[in-house]
Write an enzyme that holds these catalytic residues in place. Structure first.
Site, PDB file in Angstrom:
ATOM      1  N   LYS A  11      85.442  13.051  37.631  1.00  0.00           N
ATOM      2  CA  LYS A  11      84.264  12.628  36.843  1.00  0.00           C
ATOM      3  C   LYS A  11      82.996  13.149  37.550  1.00  0.00           C
ATOM      4  CE  LYS A  11      87.016   8.917  35.015  1.00  0.00           C
ATOM      5  NZ  LYS A  11      87.086   7.606  34.375  1.00  0.00           N
ATOM      6  N   HIS A  94      87.830  13.262  26.578  1.00  0.00           N
ATOM      7  CA  HIS A  94      87.864  12.048  27.398  1.00  0.00           C
ATOM      8  C   HIS A  94      87.061  10.950  26.689  1.00  0.00           C
ATOM      9  CE1 HIS A  94      87.348   9.253  30.692  1.00  0.00           C
ATOM     10  NE2 HIS A  94      88.370   9.852  31.273  1.00  0.00           N
ATOM     11  N   GLU A  96      85.046   8.882  27.744  1.00  0.00           N
ATOM     12  CA  GLU A  96      83.628   8.810  28.137  1.00  0.00           C
ATOM     13  C   GLU A  96      82.804   9.813  27.332  1.00  0.00           C
ATOM     14  OE1 GLU A  96      84.397   9.193  32.336  1.00  0.00           O
ATOM     15  OE2 GLU A  96      85.337   7.213  32.263  1.00  0.00           O
TER      16      GLU A  96
HETATM   17  P1  13P Z   1      90.565   5.408  36.396  1.00  0.00           P
HETATM   18  O1  13P Z   1      91.799   5.912  37.058  1.00  0.00           O
HETATM   19  O2  13P Z   1      89.403   5.285  37.331  1.00  0.00           O
HETATM   20  O3  13P Z   1      90.806   4.172  35.599  1.00  0.00           O
HETATM   21  O4  13P Z   1      90.092   6.536  35.347  1.00  0.00           O
HETATM   22  C1  13P Z   1      91.032   7.067  34.491  1.00  0.00           C
HETATM   23  C2  13P Z   1      90.425   8.208  33.784  1.00  0.00           C
HETATM   24  O5  13P Z   1      89.490   8.054  33.026  1.00  0.00           O
HETATM   25  C3  13P Z   1      90.965   9.549  34.082  1.00  0.00           C
HETATM   26  O6  13P Z   1      90.479  10.490  33.189  1.00  0.00           O
END
Ligand code: 13P
Length: 248
Positions: A11, A94, A96
């Protein structure tokens, strides 16, 4: 038989120092890992990771791409640019990006196609929110997200697509889906693909993402339709990430 794939999604977390120690830490433990492993770095760090992983089996991916090949798209990055740094994978869709940047299933489908057309392997993320799960709409949401891509790319494109099932409510919350919950959705996804092409359905890797960590990875990856993980938080510490890789 499908290979196990473990992918780290950093990220928007990186610095040159942090990337150097994280990648070197991962590389130092890769000897015991049989899974395919990749890290998806923020754009400015692709070059640094490319250099660090040179000659190793660790692979590099990006986290997003623009659907155009080149041109007047200020601030955007194309598939060709990503490939220029030795990356073989790119995350698309994703949650997000869907929720914070308005990426619809149609946009995600176009990004998936742009990645495939350029020879990158997309990690296509799909998953329902808590509201959608609690209102009994998980399968409808997954179906809409997946069939929108299949409609644009055709099912044959899935020979070069990795799917990541990431329930939005499990991302970054510590609230991992149980192996039963995850397996049920993974099987649903595979059956959906099988309704178009049985052979492709059997070969398509479907990763789980959402608070996967060193403690729960083995149980999740042991499920018949879970072929690995897409890891967020736990991918930022070499030791934790390596333990997940070893579980794979
Ligand atoms: P986490 O492992 O922090 O929950 O995030 C998962 C994710 O969004 C991977 O793309």
């Amino acid at each position: 038989m499908r290979n196990t794939i473990v992918a780290g999604n950093w990220k928007m977390n990186a610095s040159k120092d942090a990337v150097k120690s994280l990648v070197n830490g991962i590389l130092s433990g890769m000897g015991d890992v049989s899974a395919e492993v990749l890290v998806c770095a923020p754009f400015p760090y692709l070059s640094q990771v490319e250099t660090l992983i040179s000659g190793s089996s660790l692979m590099l991916g990006a986290q997003n791409l623009n659907v155009n090949v080149s041109g007047a798209f200020t601030g955007e990055v194309s598939a060709e640019m990503i490939k220029d740094f030795g990356a073989k994978h790119v995350i698309v869709g994703h949650s997000e990006r869907r929720s914070l940047y308005g990426e619809t299933s149609e946009i995600v489908a176009k990004k998936t196609k742009a990645a495939i057309d350029s020879g990158l392997t997309p990690l296509l993320c799909i998953g329902e929110s808590l509201d959608q799960r609690e209102s009994g709409n998980t399968e409808a949401v997954i179906s809409e997200q997946l069939t929108t891509v299949v409609r644009l790319t055709g099912i044959e494109a899935f020979k070069n697509i990795i799917i990541a099932y990431e329930p939005v409510w499990a991302i970054g919350t510590g609230m991992t889906a149980t192996p039963e919950q995850a397996q049920a959705v993974h099987m649903f996804i595979r059956n959906l693909l099988a309704s178009s092409n049985q052979d492709i359905a059997e070969k398509t890797p479907i990763l789980y993402g959402g608070s996967m960590n060193a403690g729960n990875a083995l149980e999740l990856i042991s499920c018949p339709d879970i072929d690995g993980g897409l890891i967020g938080g736990a991918a930022l510490k070499a030791e934790d990430f390596l333990q997940i890789c070893k579980a794979g």
